[in-house]
Design a protein around this motif. Sequence first.
Motif, PDB file in Angstrom:
ATOM      1  N   GLU A 181       0.806  -1.228   0.000  1.00 57.25           N
ATOM      2  CA  GLU A 181       0.000   0.000   0.000  1.00 57.25           C
ATOM      3  C   GLU A 181       0.835   1.272   0.000  1.00 57.25           C
ATOM      4  O   GLU A 181       0.592   2.181  -0.805  1.00 57.25           O
ATOM      5  CB  GLU A 181      -0.949  -0.003   1.198  1.00 57.25           C
ATOM      6  N   ASN A 182       1.814   1.359   0.896  1.00 59.87           N
ATOM      7  CA  ASN A 182       2.560   2.625   0.985  1.00 59.87           C
ATOM      8  C   ASN A 182       3.383   2.881  -0.279  1.00 59.87           C
ATOM      9  O   ASN A 182       3.470   4.015  -0.759  1.00 59.87           O
ATOM     10  CB  ASN A 182       3.447   2.653   2.231  1.00 59.87           C
ATOM     11  N   ILE A 183       3.967   1.827  -0.854  1.00 59.46           N
ATOM     12  CA  ILE A 183       4.760   2.002  -2.065  1.00 59.46           C
ATOM     13  C   ILE A 183       3.860   2.364  -3.246  1.00 59.46           C
ATOM     14  O   ILE A 183       4.205   3.241  -4.057  1.00 59.46           O
ATOM     15  CB  ILE A 183       5.578   0.724  -2.363  1.00 59.46           C
ATOM     16  N   ASP A 184       2.705   1.726  -3.339  1.00 61.61           N
ATOM     17  CA  ASP A 184       1.787   2.049  -4.428  1.00 61.61           C
ATOM     18  C   ASP A 184       1.255   3.478  -4.308  1.00 61.61           C
ATOM     19  O   ASP A 184       1.091   4.174  -5.315  1.00 61.61           O
ATOM     20  CB  ASP A 184       0.628   1.052  -4.440  1.00 61.61           C
ATOM     21  N   THR A 185       1.000   3.925  -3.084  1.00 58.72           N
ATOM     22  CA  THR A 185       0.560   5.310  -2.875  1.00 58.72           C
ATOM     23  C   THR A 185       1.638   6.289  -3.311  1.00 58.72           C
ATOM     24  O   THR A 185       1.360   7.311  -3.951  1.00 58.72           O
ATOM     25  CB  THR A 185       0.211   5.540  -1.394  1.00 58.72           C
ATOM     26  N   GLN A 186       2.885   5.973  -3.001  1.00 60.28           N
ATOM     27  CA  GLN A 186       4.001   6.837  -3.406  1.00 60.28           C
ATOM     28  C   GLN A 186       4.124   6.885  -4.923  1.00 60.28           C
ATOM     29  O   GLN A 186       4.370   7.953  -5.499  1.00 60.28           O
ATOM     30  CB  GLN A 186       5.298   6.332  -2.754  1.00 60.28           C
ATOM     31  N   ASN A 189       1.311   9.099  -6.294  1.00 56.79           N
ATOM     32  CA  ASN A 189       1.593  10.518  -6.076  1.00 56.79           C
ATOM     33  C   ASN A 189       2.629  11.043  -7.069  1.00 56.79           C
ATOM     34  O   ASN A 189       2.517  12.166  -7.571  1.00 56.79           O
ATOM     35  CB  ASN A 189       2.071  10.754  -4.645  1.00 56.79           C
ATOM     36  N   THR A 221      11.753   8.958   1.422  1.00 65.88           N
ATOM     37  CA  THR A 221      10.793   7.985   1.943  1.00 65.88           C
ATOM     38  C   THR A 221      10.669   6.749   1.052  1.00 65.88           C
ATOM     39  O   THR A 221      10.801   5.612   1.523  1.00 65.88           O
ATOM     40  CB  THR A 221       9.401   8.637   2.076  1.00 65.88           C
ATOM     41  N   HIS A 222      10.429   6.965  -0.233  1.00 61.06           N
ATOM     42  CA  HIS A 222      10.133   5.851  -1.129  1.00 61.06           C
ATOM     43  C   HIS A 222      11.330   4.925  -1.311  1.00 61.06           C
ATOM     44  O   HIS A 222      11.186   3.695  -1.271  1.00 61.06           O
ATOM     45  CB  HIS A 222       9.681   6.394  -2.484  1.00 61.06           C
ATOM     46  N   ASP A 225      11.722   2.787   1.807  1.00 60.58           N
ATOM     47  CA  ASP A 225      10.685   1.760   1.906  1.00 60.58           C
ATOM     48  C   ASP A 225      10.933   0.627   0.915  1.00 60.58           C
ATOM     49  O   ASP A 225      10.783  -0.561   1.245  1.00 60.58           O
ATOM     50  CB  ASP A 225       9.309   2.375   1.648  1.00 60.58           C
TER      51      ASP A 225
END
Length: 296
Positions: A181-186, A189, A221-222, A225
């Motif tokens: 989820e967090n990587i896909d959100t990044q 964006n 961040t990305h 992660d």
Amino acid sequence: ICLEKRCSMESIEPGYHSRPRNWTDDLASGNDLVDQQHQKLLRRFEMLEDALKSGQAFAEVKALAAFLQRYVLTHFNTEERYMLAGHYPGSAIHSGEHDQCKRRIFQFKQFIETESDRKKIIAVAYSMLAIWVREHILNHDGQCFQYLKHRKKAEAAVDIDYEWSPKSSKLWTPDFEIGIENIDTQHRNLVMWTEYVQDAKSLSDEEIRQLLDFIHGFIVTHFTDEELLMMDIQFPDFEKHSELHYATRTKFFEVKEWVGQDLGAPDKRGMVLELFQAYVEHIEQYDTQFKKYFRS
């Protein structure tokens, strides 16, 4: 000594909770979180010293290599977040030092796997830790946090009212979805702001500043992660992928410096657009390869 990668320093050796004996006041940055992380590194240094005295140094060196690879990702991420928030002017140089340190950790792990002389391995590990503590923490970190101590935190980057949807996107493709989820959100964006720059006829200096702040935050961040995930699933091209991150980080700081010079607005927009497009191409060419391994 626990060799499991997810074990924390405290779970490895409960006795190492007090102030490290090698800690001196000149190593203090003034930032509690950063100092705690530095002290965790010094405790590993002391564990190696104790292991040397007891004749168990090689076992500790193997545990140290696993610890360091994760430590540099999480610790450097912490420092670079503070540098971003405080608009530290030495970010490019300091981040470059971090990249060199990550490379040395990769080299150290390879050295352990190929070198048969255990005494040589122990000596290299001890020397590497000593140089890191006394040169990077004392000099680079000291200068950085002395500057940041007197700076206020910057406002959140990119607060522009822009509507975007993956369904109507010209760039987005389902292949960009990794499944985390967090990587896909990044990724979403990044594509969103890439299209914003593409669609904009012109960009103000303030918009350009905010967009560059977004990219800087994306890098911090990305990339961390992604690399933590690659390390956890033992992605075979982890080191090669990290090298691509180093290269794109270097390109970012170059563009940021160029944009800061006296260039016309179209030139600035073109440079920023080229930078955003390069990151989207990185997802398309390299992150999708990682996705195949991750899904399998």
